[in-house]
Design an enzyme around this catalytic site. Structure first.
Site, PDB file in Angstrom:
ATOM      1  N   ASP A 186      31.715  76.176 124.521  1.00 51.16           N
ATOM      2  CA  ASP A 186      33.102  76.495 124.151  1.00 51.16           C
ATOM      3  C   ASP A 186      33.974  75.895 125.251  1.00 51.16           C
ATOM      4  O   ASP A 186      34.019  76.398 126.362  1.00 51.16           O
ATOM      5  CB  ASP A 186      33.265  78.021 124.072  1.00 51.16           C
ATOM      6  CG  ASP A 186      34.726  78.447 123.877  1.00 51.16           C
ATOM      7  OD1 ASP A 186      35.593  77.563 123.694  1.00 51.16           O
ATOM      8  OD2 ASP A 186      34.994  79.663 123.914  1.00 51.16           O
ATOM      9  N   LYS A 196      43.268  70.985 127.845  1.00 49.42           N
ATOM     10  CA  LYS A 196      43.007  70.969 126.404  1.00 49.42           C
ATOM     11  C   LYS A 196      44.301  70.733 125.612  1.00 49.42           C
ATOM     12  O   LYS A 196      44.274  70.172 124.520  1.00 49.42           O
ATOM     13  CB  LYS A 196      42.371  72.292 125.996  1.00 49.42           C
ATOM     14  CG  LYS A 196      41.830  72.331 124.577  1.00 49.42           C
ATOM     15  CD  LYS A 196      41.025  73.599 124.386  1.00 49.42           C
ATOM     16  CE  LYS A 196      40.522  73.755 122.970  1.00 49.42           C
ATOM     17  NZ  LYS A 196      39.709  74.984 122.846  1.00 49.42           N
ATOM     18  N   GLU A 207      36.058  76.518 116.174  1.00 47.47           N
ATOM     19  CA  GLU A 207      35.888  77.764 116.925  1.00 47.47           C
ATOM     20  C   GLU A 207      35.799  79.016 116.038  1.00 47.47           C
ATOM     21  O   GLU A 207      34.887  79.823 116.215  1.00 47.47           O
ATOM     22  CB  GLU A 207      37.000  77.891 117.977  1.00 47.47           C
ATOM     23  CG  GLU A 207      36.746  76.954 119.150  1.00 47.47           C
ATOM     24  CD  GLU A 207      37.983  76.566 119.932  1.00 47.47           C
ATOM     25  OE1 GLU A 207      39.044  77.188 119.727  1.00 47.47           O
ATOM     26  OE2 GLU A 207      37.897  75.635 120.742  1.00 47.47           O
ATOM     27  N   ASP A 214      41.983  83.792 115.635  1.00 47.28           N
ATOM     28  CA  ASP A 214      41.567  83.297 116.952  1.00 47.28           C
ATOM     29  C   ASP A 214      42.785  82.838 117.757  1.00 47.28           C
ATOM     30  O   ASP A 214      43.332  81.763 117.514  1.00 47.28           O
ATOM     31  CB  ASP A 214      40.565  82.139 116.739  1.00 47.28           C
ATOM     32  CG  ASP A 214      40.056  81.558 118.049  1.00 47.28           C
ATOM     33  OD1 ASP A 214      40.521  81.978 119.127  1.00 47.28           O
ATOM     34  OD2 ASP A 214      39.179  80.663 117.992  1.00 47.28           O
TER      35      ASP A 214
END
Lengths: 228, 607
Positions: free
Chosen positions: B8, B70, B169, B191
């Site tokens: 992850d 990211k 994810e 999420d």
């Protein structure tokens, strides 16, 4: 790839066009261009699958083709798994939706059914005229900032949309009836060519009518979103 | 077949997991912590630091310490303008299709920076298994576009990993939950992470996890909450102390990082307490403020609201009303915030599940997927979708959609092209992703040029182009001319991101740099050893035993010292080592004499 008779790419054993795997070495086969979505989903020529059965078949074939299960295989097998699973996903997406399914059938029968708006069906002339007039009046009321009239027109149009949607439901059930007749005729043996043509023509008629109404509803809903 | 790890790669934290006896487990980081902060710091003395070691440097050297990279993945400089107002590091003005982060006299692209984090995770796993790790599944937000996915894949490649799958994810989380509960039905996964928001709706039946719809915002997360709180402190500092912090000078950047640290800890505390204190120590005064939960909630309400629209759209696309859902699962650190939980509960009309740690569940799911790809389990299968429609630009700048959003992947579409001019030998295709009507409102993905078409009259060639979105959600394009059957060659110009050649070059350079880094470490280590022996020799030469040496022997020692000192100036570790050995040999006799005296005096003391 299109040589006749077909042979397995790996062991050269004879393979039928509808075989996903070689009957001898069990390796996954490349996709044949001629195969259609109905055949691929094991429906043969049928138009009216039981929804649960269709999903089960989709899941069964997904387990057979999905690239996740071919990660350790040869490059050829990985390529064919990708071909078959992407074709399967397209097939399921199309066949599970009655309108897309009918459109695909018409395409197989040589019709080019696109989304374009054709001629106004005669029995709709009055309503189409009315809706277009109200849409125009709504724009004018908005320009004048006449909120009271705009709000009245909007309510009227939304009422029209509700009626149109009711019509869509009727059309959908008529389409379902055509599918049923199609399958019933198949169950009797070979479908007579004349009947096939009639059912295809009926599907074509229903679809054009449907997409005309669908566009009207969308026009109203778009106007409604703008208004908000 | 080696071990495949699930990774992850998060905005705030990253972690790796693997399967042990059928159960996913987190790989502990090299410092013993399970979470590795996604922070990379370039220290002039210690080299590249990753994780907690790098976090400590945020307050000392913020401009050489990179976090939230990211948010920059697969983006151009125009996209990240807002982020750059907050981030303490700079991006190069030369950035065009890809953002370049400036660190001293070097520049790093986001995939290169992410590769440092991935390498760190792989090393932790290597330490655990005592074997080389070369294969991984890496997760990305479900709403990531093609360029962002490709950038993540590039990062894996640069870290020396074969990325077997780019996995969404929320779907990864559903696998972990599915494994844990063996329950069937319709699930929504909400999420909210450090920088991205995803919502996915799945149908779980007979081990098949079928995603029905997904939606989200790849620029929405805990970072945005931090920025709101930082703004609050900044505004108050301006009023109370007349200080304006713009982040232009180094001191200001350090101050901003201090504020960031303080507001994050207050944010965390407010998840379990009604009040929190924000305390920031500046050199000459201390800023203090109490923050109540209701204040915090009214501040962040707009951010939480921004997650609800994608949820509604996702429900609509799945053809569901909230009552059709059997479970709602929360993933991501920001879902610990009570307001987020309340709003989710209100929208979906059911209490969300939080049994699994929201920071770990994605990595655990990635490990399950790694197990599937490794051929070790066939009872589960994930059928994911592409989050955005794929289309091509047609006449008038209008988009013609080829693959609709929420289509199950792999998905393909075939489109036929022709020429408009006699003898035309190439055709340009502009591919876009997004839901809007006009090309300019969508995300440009790439420009493909079909080349080497046989010259024919206009409209005669029939070029069949196949667009394929693979199970990673990444597009590939192939083409052939139907009349001649000839494969058309395609030149791809990605709109954002690196070309294959650039990735290859970086990979090559990173190996070169790794060699150089290794050599430098050898030089430093040999110099440290030289320091030890030189100072020991100096002491020995001042001892009474030194006077007992022959003249020639003394000269030999002094000569060996001089040549070691000379080698010390150079950068050849082997030469330094050789000179150390020579000096060792020359001082052997002297060392013996000194040792004898030490032994004798010890014996005397014992008498």
């Amino acid at each position: 790839m299109f040589s006749n008779p077909m042979v397995c790419w790996s062991c050269r054993h004879t393979v039928a066009p509808q075989d996903h795997f070689c009957p001898s070495c069990h390796r996954i086969q490349p996709l044949e261009e001629e195969i259609n979505y109905f055949q691929f989903l094991s429906l043969g020529d049928r138009m009216n699958p039981v929804p649960g059965d269709l999903e089960r078949e989709f899941h069964r074939l997904s387990r057979l083709f999905h690239p996740d299960y071919y990660n350790l295989r040869s490059p050829e097998e990985r390529k064919f798994s990708l071909e078959r699973s992407s074709f399967l996903n397209g097939a399921y997406r199309t066949v599970r939706d009655p309108v897309m399914r009918a459109r695909y059938r018409l395409k197989l029968e040589g019709f080019n059914v696109d989304e374009e708006r054709g001629k106004t069906p005669p029995d709709l002339l009055m309503e189409v005229f009315e809706i277009n007039e109200q849409l125009e009046e709504l724009s004018q009321a908005e320009n004048r900032r006449d909120l009271t009239q705009a709000s009245q027109l909007r309510d009227k149009l939304l009422g029209q949309a509700v009626r149109m949607k009711e019509r869509l439901r009727v059309l959908d059930s008529e389409l379902a009836e055509v599918f049923k007749s199609w399958d019933a005729s198949l169950d009797d043996g070979v479908m007579p060519e004349l009947q096939r043509q009639q059912l295809v023509a009926r599907m074509h008629e229903l679809l054009s009518y449907r997409s005309y109404i669908r566009n009207l509803v969308e026009d109203i809903e778009e106007k409604d979103r703008e208004w908000e | 077949m080696g071990i495949i790890i699930g990774i992850d790669l998060g905005t705030t934290n990253s972690l790796a997991a693997y399967i042990r006896e059928g159960k996913p487990q987190i790989v502990p980081g090299r410092d013993g912590n399970l979470l590795v902060p996604s922070v990379v710091s370039f220290d002039e003395k210690q080299g590249v630091l990753v994780g907690n070691a790098a976090v400590n440097r945020l307050l000392i050297e913020p401009e050489r310490t990179i976090y939230s990279v990211k948010r920059l993945m697969g983006r151009g400089p125009e996209d990240v303008k807002e982020d750059m107002k907050w981030l303490p590091y700079a991006i190069s003005p030369e950035s065009s299709q890809v953002v370049r982060v400036v660190v001293g006299d070097r520049q790093y692209t986001p995939p290169e920076l992410s590769a440092f984090i991935l390498k760190e995770l792989a090393r932790s796993a290597e330490k655990l298994f005592n074997q080389k790790i070369t294969q991984a599944v890496i997760t990305v937000p479900a709403y990531f576009n093609d360029a962002q996915r490709q950038a993540t894949k590039d990062a894996g490649k640069l870290a020396g990993l074969d990325v077997l799958r780019i996995l969404n994810e929320p779907t990864a989380a559903s696998l972990a939950y599915g494994l844990d509960r063996k329950k069937e039905g319709n699930i929504a996964v909400y999420d909210l992470g450090g920088g991205t928001f995803d919502i996915s709706i799945l149908k779980v039946r007979g081990g098949i996890f079928e995603v029905l719809a997904t939606n989200g915002d790849t620029h929405l997360g805990g970072d945005d909450i931090d920025h709101l709180l930082m703004n609050l402190v900044r505004d108050e500092l301006k009023i109370s102390h007349g200080i304006e912090l713009t982040g232009r000078t180094r001191t200001e950047r350090e101050f901003l990082q201090k504020i960031r640290k303080a507001v994050i800890s207050a944010k965390h505390r407010l998840s379990s307490h009604e009040t929190a204190r924000i305390t920031v120590d500046f050199s000459d005064f201390t800023y203090q403020r109490e923050l109540r939960r209701d204040e915090f909630e009214s501040l962040i309400e707009p951010i939480v609201q921004r997650t609800l629209d994608p949820c509604r759209r996702c429900l609509r696309d799945a053809g569901f009303s909230p009552g059709d859902l059997d479970e709602v699962v929360l993933v991501g650190g920001a879902t610990r915030i009570p307001l987020v939980r309340r709003r989710v509960e209100e929208l979906f009309r059911r209490k969300p599940h939080t049994e699994l740690n929201p920071d770990e569940v994605v990595a655990l799911g990635a490990a399950v997927q790694a197990d599937i790809l490794g051929g070790l389990r066939q009872d589960m299968l994930l059928l994911d979708v592409t989050p955005l429609s794929l289309g091509i630009e047609t006449i008038g700048g209008v988009v013609s959609k080829l693959i609709l959003r929420n289509s199950t992947i792999p998905a393909s579409a075939v489109e036929e092209f022709t020429t408009f001019v006699d003898g035309q030998t190439s055709v340009d295709i502009h591919v876009l992703q997004g839901e809007r009507e006009l090309a300019k409102d969508n995300r440009s993905l790439a420009r493909f040029q079909l080349k080497g078409l046989p010259p024919m009259p206009a409209g005669v060639p029939r070029i069949s182009v196949r667009f394929l979105i693979d199970a990673n959600g990444i597009l590939s394009v192939s083409a052939h001319e139907k009349r001649t059957g000839k494969e058309a060659s395609i030149e791809v110009k990605p709109s954002y991101g690196l070309t294959d050649e650039e990735v290859e070059k970086m990979l090559f350079e990173s190996i070169e740099f790794a060699e150089e880094d290794f050599r430098m470490r050898q030089v430093i280590e040999s110099r440290n050893d030289a320091d030890t022996i030189l100072s020991a020799t100096q002491q020995a030469l001042e001892s009474p035993e030194a006077a007992m040496l022959e003249e020639a022997e003394g000269q030999r020692i002094r000569g060996a010292v001089a040549s070691l000192q000379k080698a010390y100036q150079g950068e050849d570790p082997k030469l330094i080592r050789d000179r150390i050995d020579e000096l060792n040999e020359a001082t052997l006799h002297l060392a013996e004499l000194i040792m004898n005296r030490a032994v004798q005096s010890a014996l005397k003391q014992n008498d």
